[in-house]
Design a protein around this motif. Structure first.
Motif, PDB file in Angstrom:
ATOM      1  N   VAL A  97     -37.152  20.921  -8.881  1.00  0.00           N
ATOM      2  CA  VAL A  97     -37.921  20.904 -10.126  1.00  0.00           C
ATOM      3  C   VAL A  97     -38.559  19.532 -10.349  1.00  0.00           C
ATOM      4  CG1 VAL A  97     -37.722  21.039 -12.639  1.00  0.00           C
ATOM      5  CG2 VAL A  97     -36.597  22.744 -11.208  1.00  0.00           C
ATOM      6  N   THR A  98     -37.817  18.463 -10.044  1.00  0.00           N
ATOM      7  CA  THR A  98     -38.359  17.116 -10.210  1.00  0.00           C
ATOM      8  C   THR A  98     -39.493  16.858  -9.222  1.00  0.00           C
ATOM      9  OG1 THR A  98     -36.180  16.346 -10.913  1.00  0.00           O
ATOM     10  CG2 THR A  98     -37.780  14.663 -10.331  1.00  0.00           C
ATOM     11  N   TYR A  99     -39.326  17.275  -7.963  1.00  0.00           N
ATOM     12  CA  TYR A  99     -40.399  17.128  -6.975  1.00  0.00           C
ATOM     13  C   TYR A  99     -41.676  17.810  -7.467  1.00  0.00           C
ATOM     14  CZ  TYR A  99     -37.143  15.509  -3.314  1.00  0.00           C
ATOM     15  OH  TYR A  99     -36.235  14.803  -2.567  1.00  0.00           O
ATOM     16  N   TYR A 100     -41.544  19.052  -7.933  1.00  0.00           N
ATOM     17  CA  TYR A 100     -42.712  19.816  -8.348  1.00  0.00           C
ATOM     18  C   TYR A 100     -43.348  19.213  -9.604  1.00  0.00           C
ATOM     19  CZ  TYR A 100     -41.761  23.599  -5.011  1.00  0.00           C
ATOM     20  OH  TYR A 100     -41.589  24.326  -3.872  1.00  0.00           O
ATOM     21  N   ALA A 101     -42.506  18.783 -10.546  1.00  0.00           N
ATOM     22  CA  ALA A 101     -43.036  18.163 -11.759  1.00  0.00           C
ATOM     23  C   ALA A 101     -43.785  16.882 -11.423  1.00  0.00           C
ATOM     24  CB  ALA A 101     -41.898  17.873 -12.740  1.00  0.00           C
ATOM     25  N   ALA A 102     -43.221  16.075 -10.519  1.00  0.00           N
ATOM     26  CA  ALA A 102     -43.880  14.829 -10.127  1.00  0.00           C
ATOM     27  C   ALA A 102     -45.203  15.109  -9.430  1.00  0.00           C
ATOM     28  CB  ALA A 102     -42.958  14.028  -9.208  1.00  0.00           C
ATOM     29  N   ALA A 103     -45.238  16.136  -8.574  1.00  0.00           N
ATOM     30  CA  ALA A 103     -46.474  16.472  -7.867  1.00  0.00           C
ATOM     31  C   ALA A 103     -47.561  16.917  -8.844  1.00  0.00           C
ATOM     32  CB  ALA A 103     -46.206  17.571  -6.839  1.00  0.00           C
ATOM     33  N   SER A 104     -47.197  17.700  -9.859  1.00  0.00           N
ATOM     34  CA  SER A 104     -48.184  18.207 -10.810  1.00  0.00           C
ATOM     35  C   SER A 104     -48.635  17.132 -11.799  1.00  0.00           C
ATOM     36  CB  SER A 104     -47.601  19.404 -11.581  1.00  0.00           C
ATOM     37  OG  SER A 104     -47.414  20.509 -10.716  1.00  0.00           O
ATOM     38  N   ILE A 105     -47.661  16.466 -12.434  1.00  0.00           N
ATOM     39  CA  ILE A 105     -48.010  15.438 -13.422  1.00  0.00           C
ATOM     40  C   ILE A 105     -48.716  14.268 -12.736  1.00  0.00           C
ATOM     41  CG2 ILE A 105     -47.090  13.820 -15.121  1.00  0.00           C
ATOM     42  CD1 ILE A 105     -44.764  15.810 -15.527  1.00  0.00           C
ATOM     43  N   GLY A 106     -48.250  13.911 -11.538  1.00  0.00           N
ATOM     44  CA  GLY A 106     -48.862  12.806 -10.805  1.00  0.00           C
ATOM     45  C   GLY A 106     -50.239  13.118 -10.264  1.00  0.00           C
TER      46      GLY A 106
ATOM     47  N   GLU B 171     -52.509  14.776 -12.274  1.00  0.00           N
ATOM     48  CA  GLU B 171     -53.384  14.969 -13.419  1.00  0.00           C
ATOM     49  C   GLU B 171     -54.497  13.923 -13.436  1.00  0.00           C
ATOM     50  OE1 GLU B 171     -49.900  16.971 -16.230  1.00  0.00           O
ATOM     51  OE2 GLU B 171     -50.834  15.064 -16.834  1.00  0.00           O
ATOM     52  N   ARG B 172     -55.479  14.113 -14.290  1.00  0.00           N
ATOM     53  CA  ARG B 172     -56.699  13.299 -14.253  1.00  0.00           C
ATOM     54  C   ARG B 172     -56.427  11.807 -14.344  1.00  0.00           C
ATOM     55  NH1 ARG B 172     -57.565  17.871 -17.156  1.00  0.00           N
ATOM     56  NH2 ARG B 172     -59.217  19.254 -16.422  1.00  0.00           N
ATOM     57  N   TRP B 173     -55.470  11.408 -15.163  1.00  0.00           N
ATOM     58  CA  TRP B 173     -55.243   9.983 -15.380  1.00  0.00           C
ATOM     59  C   TRP B 173     -54.532   9.308 -14.208  1.00  0.00           C
ATOM     60  CZ3 TRP B 173     -50.060   8.168 -16.778  1.00  0.00           C
ATOM     61  CH2 TRP B 173     -49.102   9.187 -16.739  1.00  0.00           C
ATOM     62  N   LEU B 174     -53.978  10.104 -13.255  1.00  0.00           N
ATOM     63  CA  LEU B 174     -53.319   9.550 -12.077  1.00  0.00           C
ATOM     64  C   LEU B 174     -53.948  10.040 -10.776  1.00  0.00           C
ATOM     65  CD1 LEU B 174     -49.537   9.782 -13.084  1.00  0.00           C
ATOM     66  CD2 LEU B 174     -50.844   7.691 -12.709  1.00  0.00           C
ATOM     67  N   GLN B 175     -54.928  10.942 -10.905  1.00  0.00           N
ATOM     68  CA  GLN B 175     -55.489  11.589  -9.719  1.00  0.00           C
ATOM     69  C   GLN B 175     -56.125  10.595  -8.752  1.00  0.00           C
ATOM     70  OE1 GLN B 175     -58.999  12.180  -9.033  1.00  0.00           O
ATOM     71  NE2 GLN B 175     -58.579  13.414  -7.205  1.00  0.00           N
ATOM     72  N   ARG B 176     -56.663   9.504  -9.267  1.00  0.00           N
ATOM     73  CA  ARG B 176     -57.325   8.522  -8.401  1.00  0.00           C
ATOM     74  C   ARG B 176     -56.355   7.812  -7.461  1.00  0.00           C
ATOM     75  NH1 ARG B 176     -56.854   6.312 -13.451  1.00  0.00           N
ATOM     76  NH2 ARG B 176     -55.824   4.266 -13.607  1.00  0.00           N
ATOM     77  N   LEU B 177     -55.057   7.902  -7.742  1.00  0.00           N
ATOM     78  CA  LEU B 177     -54.057   7.261  -6.879  1.00  0.00           C
ATOM     79  C   LEU B 177     -53.728   8.101  -5.645  1.00  0.00           C
ATOM     80  CD1 LEU B 177     -51.533   5.910  -9.558  1.00  0.00           C
ATOM     81  CD2 LEU B 177     -53.364   4.649  -8.389  1.00  0.00           C
ATOM     82  N   GLY B 178     -54.238   9.318  -5.567  1.00  0.00           N
ATOM     83  CA  GLY B 178     -53.930  10.182  -4.431  1.00  0.00           C
ATOM     84  C   GLY B 178     -52.454  10.546  -4.411  1.00  0.00           C
ATOM     85  N   TRP B 179     -51.847  10.463  -3.224  1.00  0.00           N
ATOM     86  CA  TRP B 179     -50.420  10.787  -3.120  1.00  0.00           C
ATOM     87  C   TRP B 179     -49.550   9.770  -3.856  1.00  0.00           C
ATOM     88  CZ3 TRP B 179     -47.547   6.907  -1.044  1.00  0.00           C
ATOM     89  CH2 TRP B 179     -48.199   5.993  -0.220  1.00  0.00           C
ATOM     90  N   GLY B 180     -50.121   8.604  -4.192  1.00  0.00           N
ATOM     91  CA  GLY B 180     -49.355   7.608  -4.930  1.00  0.00           C
ATOM     92  C   GLY B 180     -49.012   8.069  -6.337  1.00  0.00           C
ATOM     93  N   GLY B 181     -49.843   8.940  -6.923  1.00  0.00           N
ATOM     94  CA  GLY B 181     -49.564   9.451  -8.264  1.00  0.00           C
ATOM     95  C   GLY B 181     -48.257  10.221  -8.327  1.00  0.00           C
ATOM     96  N   PRO B 182     -48.059  11.221  -7.458  1.00  0.00           N
ATOM     97  CA  PRO B 182     -46.776  11.935  -7.454  1.00  0.00           C
ATOM     98  C   PRO B 182     -45.583  11.041  -7.144  1.00  0.00           C
ATOM     99  CG  PRO B 182     -48.448  13.232  -6.339  1.00  0.00           C
ATOM    100  CD  PRO B 182     -49.070  11.904  -6.626  1.00  0.00           C
ATOM    101  N   VAL B 183     -45.750  10.088  -6.218  1.00  0.00           N
ATOM    102  CA  VAL B 183     -44.630   9.198  -5.885  1.00  0.00           C
ATOM    103  C   VAL B 183     -44.249   8.351  -7.095  1.00  0.00           C
ATOM    104  CG1 VAL B 183     -43.904   7.245  -4.464  1.00  0.00           C
ATOM    105  CG2 VAL B 183     -45.167   9.148  -3.425  1.00  0.00           C
ATOM    106  N   LEU B 184     -45.251   7.765  -7.767  1.00  0.00           N
ATOM    107  CA  LEU B 184     -44.978   6.958  -8.950  1.00  0.00           C
ATOM    108  C   LEU B 184     -44.349   7.801 -10.054  1.00  0.00           C
ATOM    109  CD1 LEU B 184     -45.266   4.305 -10.554  1.00  0.00           C
ATOM    110  CD2 LEU B 184     -47.584   5.041 -11.165  1.00  0.00           C
ATOM    111  N   THR B 185     -44.868   9.006 -10.248  1.00  0.00           N
ATOM    112  CA  THR B 185     -44.328   9.890 -11.285  1.00  0.00           C
ATOM    113  C   THR B 185     -42.899  10.286 -10.973  1.00  0.00           C
ATOM    114  OG1 THR B 185     -46.556  10.761 -11.647  1.00  0.00           O
ATOM    115  CG2 THR B 185     -44.729  12.008 -12.565  1.00  0.00           C
ATOM    116  N   TRP B 186     -42.619  10.567  -9.687  1.00  0.00           N
ATOM    117  CA  TRP B 186     -41.245  10.921  -9.305  1.00  0.00           C
ATOM    118  C   TRP B 186     -40.291   9.772  -9.616  1.00  0.00           C
ATOM    119  CZ3 TRP B 186     -37.918   8.548  -5.865  1.00  0.00           C
ATOM    120  CH2 TRP B 186     -36.726   9.227  -5.603  1.00  0.00           C
ATOM    121  N   PHE B 187     -40.706   8.547  -9.329  1.00  0.00           N
ATOM    122  CA  PHE B 187     -39.845   7.399  -9.605  1.00  0.00           C
ATOM    123  C   PHE B 187     -39.573   7.275 -11.108  1.00  0.00           C
ATOM    124  CE2 PHE B 187     -39.335   2.891 -10.679  1.00  0.00           C
ATOM    125  CZ  PHE B 187     -38.223   2.575  -9.889  1.00  0.00           C
ATOM    126  N   VAL B 188     -40.609   7.424 -11.920  1.00  0.00           N
ATOM    127  CA  VAL B 188     -40.447   7.304 -13.372  1.00  0.00           C
ATOM    128  C   VAL B 188     -39.571   8.439 -13.902  1.00  0.00           C
ATOM    129  CG1 VAL B 188     -41.645   7.362 -15.590  1.00  0.00           C
ATOM    130  CG2 VAL B 188     -42.611   6.062 -13.678  1.00  0.00           C
TER     131      VAL B 188
END
Length: 275
Positions: free
Chosen positions: A169-178, A180-197
């Motif tokens: 559930v955390t992996y999937y939430a991080a992939a989706s939230i990471g 979103e538009r405000w993090l989309q420019r980070l590419g795969w870095g968005g999900p990784v950062l979101t997962w850490f947070v």
């Protein structure tokens, strides 16, 4: 439509899931073969190799599903996924149901593979016959069930499913939230950062849950296994070791997992951004 989506998920992901399962079985088989030799160095190494194959199976499957979830939902393939004539939360629902089935089957496979490795090593490493090993396992499980039947029959399996389910559930939430538009420019870095947070925040919630419930599982004054009262916060401040297992993380997970599922479904419905 949900059944069709679920069938598509099974057919689409079964290839790499079966590959991971085959690799785990291969490691377990090689480890068992080395353990059977009884050689001083190779036999213990074989047992370790078998453990890696058994207990690495489910985490590897979960991580592979998470990577596929991001690529097929928000990468280049995501353009096809997001244009399906169905609400995004329903697509997510089919994916999380299949992931839950994988977790359940993976847990069963993990126990089965590890049991076979232990059988292979029973004679050479532990001086036991397979029959003796089965008898000892049965005695341990029987004694545990006699001491705490609900914990062994219901509590332990559900806790395992909660812990492994939380990972997915955390992996999937991080992939989706990471994504979103405000993090989309980070590419795969968005999900990784979101997962850490998310992981850091959830760990804090679990800690609060543990400290908020002033008891755990342990041996009571009457010498029986059960709930033992304890001031966990005072013990942590005084750096005192308590002979019990805190259980406050379980209700915390029961709260956290639905919240993450809701937030991920909301992201699918309202905040999709593709690479």
């Amino acid at each position: 439509m949900t059944a069709t989506l679920l069938k598509h998920e099974v057919l689409r992901t079964r290839g790499f899931l079966l590959t991971i399962a085959g690799a785990a079985l291969g490691l377990a088989a090689v480890g068992s073969a080395l353990a059977v030799t009884g050689w001083p160095v190779l036999a213990p190494f074989g047992l370790v190799l078998g453990a890696i194959g058994a207990f690495g199976l489910l985490p590897a499957m979960q991580l592979a599903l998470a990577v596929d979830y991001w690529r097929s939902g928000y990468g280049r393939i995501g353009y096809f996924t997001q244009t399906l004539p169905v609400r995004g939360s329903r697509i997510f629902g089919a994916r999380i149901v299949w992931a839950a089935v994988v977790v359940l089957l993976g847990l069963i496979a993990t126990l089965a593979i590890w049991f076979l490795v232990m059988l292979a090593a029973a004679v050479t490493l532990f001086g036991l016959t397979p029959g003796t090993l089965l008898q000892q396992i049965g005695e341990v499980l029987g004694a545990a069930y006699a001491a705490a039947p609900w914990l062994v029959a219901v509590g332990a399996p559900l806790t395992l499913l909660l812990l492994y389910g939380y990972n997915t559930v955390t992996y999937y939430a991080a992939a989706s939230i990471g994504s979103e538009r405000w993090l989309q420019r980070l590419g795969w870095g968005g999900p990784v950062l979101t997962w850490f947070v998310l992981s850091t925040a959830v760990q804090l919630v679990l800690l609060l849950g543990i400290l908020a419930i002033p008891f755990g599982l342990g041996v009571t004054d009457a010498g029986e296994f059960g709930f033992v009262p304890a001031d966990l916060l005072a013990a942590m401040i005084a750096d005192t070791e308590l002979q019990l297992m805190p259980i406050g993380f379980v209700p915390a997970l029961v709260v956290v997992i639905p919240l993450l599922l809701w937030r991920t479904a909301h992201s699918w419905n309202h905040r999709v951004a593709l690479a």
